[in-house]
Design a protein around this motif. Sequence first.
Motif, PDB file in Angstrom:
ATOM      1  N   GLY A 156      41.474  40.357  37.737  1.00 55.79           N
ATOM      2  CA  GLY A 156      42.784  39.781  37.460  1.00 55.79           C
ATOM      3  C   GLY A 156      42.704  38.284  37.279  1.00 55.79           C
ATOM      4  O   GLY A 156      41.831  37.782  36.586  1.00 55.79           O
ATOM      5  N   GLY A 157      43.614  37.587  37.951  1.00 57.48           N
ATOM      6  CA  GLY A 157      43.604  36.142  37.912  1.00 57.48           C
ATOM      7  C   GLY A 157      42.878  35.576  39.116  1.00 57.48           C
ATOM      8  O   GLY A 157      42.076  36.258  39.765  1.00 57.48           O
ATOM      9  N   ARG A 213      45.136  39.822  42.424  1.00 58.36           N
ATOM     10  CA  ARG A 213      45.309  41.149  41.832  1.00 58.36           C
ATOM     11  C   ARG A 213      46.200  41.113  40.602  1.00 58.36           C
ATOM     12  O   ARG A 213      46.199  42.050  39.804  1.00 58.36           O
ATOM     13  CB  ARG A 213      45.889  42.109  42.870  1.00 58.36           C
ATOM     14  CG  ARG A 213      44.935  42.385  44.035  1.00 58.36           C
ATOM     15  CD  ARG A 213      45.540  43.385  45.012  1.00 58.36           C
ATOM     16  NE  ARG A 213      44.621  43.696  46.106  1.00 58.36           N
ATOM     17  CZ  ARG A 213      44.909  44.532  47.107  1.00 58.36           C
ATOM     18  NH1 ARG A 213      46.100  45.136  47.141  1.00 58.36           N
ATOM     19  NH2 ARG A 213      44.020  44.745  48.061  1.00 58.36           N
ATOM     20  N   ASP A 214      46.993  40.046  40.456  1.00 62.29           N
ATOM     21  CA  ASP A 214      47.868  39.956  39.285  1.00 62.29           C
ATOM     22  C   ASP A 214      47.183  39.159  38.183  1.00 62.29           C
ATOM     23  O   ASP A 214      45.985  38.874  38.253  1.00 62.29           O
ATOM     24  CB  ASP A 214      49.219  39.345  39.675  1.00 62.29           C
ATOM     25  CG  ASP A 214      49.075  37.944  40.256  1.00 62.29           C
ATOM     26  OD1 ASP A 214      47.986  37.347  40.112  1.00 62.29           O
ATOM     27  OD2 ASP A 214      50.046  37.423  40.834  1.00 62.29           O
ATOM     28  N   ASP A 215      47.929  38.780  37.148  1.00 60.01           N
ATOM     29  CA  ASP A 215      47.369  38.071  35.994  1.00 60.01           C
ATOM     30  C   ASP A 215      47.726  36.585  36.002  1.00 60.01           C
ATOM     31  O   ASP A 215      47.921  35.978  34.949  1.00 60.01           O
ATOM     32  CB  ASP A 215      47.871  38.705  34.692  1.00 60.01           C
ATOM     33  CG  ASP A 215      47.225  40.052  34.428  1.00 60.01           C
ATOM     34  OD1 ASP A 215      46.129  40.286  34.958  1.00 60.01           O
ATOM     35  OD2 ASP A 215      47.823  40.859  33.693  1.00 60.01           O
ATOM     36  N   MET A 238      47.135  34.613  32.523  1.00 56.49           N
ATOM     37  CA  MET A 238      45.811  34.821  31.957  1.00 56.49           C
ATOM     38  C   MET A 238      45.826  35.098  30.457  1.00 56.49           C
ATOM     39  O   MET A 238      44.806  34.915  29.789  1.00 56.49           O
ATOM     40  CB  MET A 238      45.106  35.962  32.692  1.00 56.49           C
ATOM     41  CG  MET A 238      44.736  35.632  34.124  1.00 56.49           C
ATOM     42  SD  MET A 238      43.434  34.380  34.233  1.00 56.49           S
ATOM     43  CE  MET A 238      42.023  35.310  33.642  1.00 56.49           C
ATOM     44  N   ASP A 239      46.954  35.514  29.904  1.00 58.21           N
ATOM     45  CA  ASP A 239      47.011  35.787  28.467  1.00 58.21           C
ATOM     46  C   ASP A 239      47.455  34.565  27.663  1.00 58.21           C
ATOM     47  O   ASP A 239      47.605  34.633  26.447  1.00 58.21           O
ATOM     48  CB  ASP A 239      47.923  36.974  28.171  1.00 58.21           C
ATOM     49  CG  ASP A 239      49.366  36.750  28.616  1.00 58.21           C
ATOM     50  OD1 ASP A 239      49.654  35.697  29.231  1.00 58.21           O
ATOM     51  OD2 ASP A 239      50.206  37.633  28.343  1.00 58.21           O
ATOM     52  N   GLU A 240      47.643  33.419  28.322  1.00 60.14           N
ATOM     53  CA  GLU A 240      48.045  32.206  27.618  1.00 60.14           C
ATOM     54  C   GLU A 240      46.883  31.649  26.802  1.00 60.14           C
ATOM     55  O   GLU A 240      45.713  31.875  27.102  1.00 60.14           O
ATOM     56  CB  GLU A 240      48.531  31.148  28.607  1.00 60.14           C
ATOM     57  CG  GLU A 240      49.865  31.450  29.254  1.00 60.14           C
ATOM     58  CD  GLU A 240      50.325  30.303  30.141  1.00 60.14           C
ATOM     59  OE1 GLU A 240      50.127  29.130  29.753  1.00 60.14           O
ATOM     60  OE2 GLU A 240      50.877  30.585  31.220  1.00 60.14           O
ATOM     61  N   LEU A 297      41.443  27.667  32.661  1.00 60.21           N
ATOM     62  CA  LEU A 297      41.980  28.936  32.179  1.00 60.21           C
ATOM     63  C   LEU A 297      40.986  29.607  31.237  1.00 60.21           C
ATOM     64  O   LEU A 297      40.732  30.814  31.328  1.00 60.21           O
ATOM     65  CB  LEU A 297      43.318  28.711  31.472  1.00 60.21           C
ATOM     66  CG  LEU A 297      43.976  29.955  30.849  1.00 60.21           C
ATOM     67  CD1 LEU A 297      44.295  30.991  31.925  1.00 60.21           C
ATOM     68  CD2 LEU A 297      45.241  29.569  30.083  1.00 60.21           C
ATOM     69  N   GLY A 298      40.406  28.837  30.330  1.00 61.30           N
ATOM     70  CA  GLY A 298      39.423  29.402  29.408  1.00 61.30           C
ATOM     71  C   GLY A 298      38.225  29.973  30.144  1.00 61.30           C
ATOM     72  O   GLY A 298      37.711  31.045  29.797  1.00 61.30           O
ATOM     73  N   ALA A 299      37.753  29.254  31.163  1.00 61.68           N
ATOM     74  CA  ALA A 299      36.612  29.741  31.946  1.00 61.68           C
ATOM     75  C   ALA A 299      36.963  31.031  32.672  1.00 61.68           C
ATOM     76  O   ALA A 299      36.160  31.978  32.720  1.00 61.68           O
ATOM     77  CB  ALA A 299      36.177  28.671  32.938  1.00 61.68           C
TER      78      ALA A 299
END
Length: 342
Positions: free
Chosen positions: A88-89, A42-44, A61-63, A74-76
């Motif tokens: 989310g994440g 539920r988080d990022d 997720m915003d990295e 991460l990109g996927a």
Amino acid sequence: MAFIGKAPGRVNLIGEHIDYNGGMVLPAALSIGLKVKLTPRRDDTMTIAANDYPEIATRQMDECVSGHWSDTALGALRQARALGMIAGGADLAVRSTIPQGSGLSSSAALIVAVLKAARAAGNTALTDTALAVEARAVENGFMGVPCGIMDQMAVALAEPGTAMALNTATLSYALLGLPRTHAVMVVHSGLTRKLTDGRYGARKAECDRAKAYFGTDDLCRLTPGEIAASALEEPARKRALHCASEHRRVLDAVAALKADDMATLGRAMNESHVSMRDHFEMSLPAIDALVTDALTLGADGARLTGGGFGGCIVAIIDHQRQSRWLAELLSRHPAARFIGAA
């Protein structure tokens, strides 16, 4: 709840560096592959545990790309969220039998497997072809690798035991059975490489200069004669020559595979390696020696496979001779190792 995504590794029988130049390619799925278990969060935050690495990586997720081994996942996952598959994440658990840096599409397999798991999580009606296009967008846009569509299509749609005759200009394809009389053998040279090291991008830029010169996005549709007679500067002219001639070799190879004509298939593979070595300049002396010995010891065809500058060779050898052939080849090249057969 966890969701599963799978993708095989792939070896390219023939058709190197022409999937971003409008050509036909002939990859085959391998029995080695990759499995991802995705549990939405539920988080990022993204966490990833992979059997190839000792530590569990944690990313937000915003990295952006950082050079860490978890960048690809991460990109996927970022692409999956942009497509509405997850909110989310996610926690990812990865099991892979694809050697990294081998030219067997470990990164494409990871991206496709993550997207397949996310597709299941979001109950999204995205076709495998569309998913492959999104996977390529991850490589191009997030990872900064200017690759074509071949790897993503092959690992998203092909099954072990089949080759994919793929028209990269239209994404039309046919799945073909592999030879009945011959084994498709994949041998790692012992030299690893990364597509992000700049040499792949340099070759792509040289092809782009050739496209600008000829005013076309499809170098493969030009004839080798008109390229050879042009005033295009080196090395772009040599890259364009490889593209045009490689496309025609793939067409011959597809016809040969359909006809179970191993002599013609092997000849096309051998000519492909010479072009990669001399025109595209993507081979290395150790790989050239491995290919030469593979042929001397009895393979009908052998060539470098993958993005180049390291990785694997692929060879076709009669089933009855494959065990002795492999033992003798590895005895001559102690750094090499057998990866598997398609």
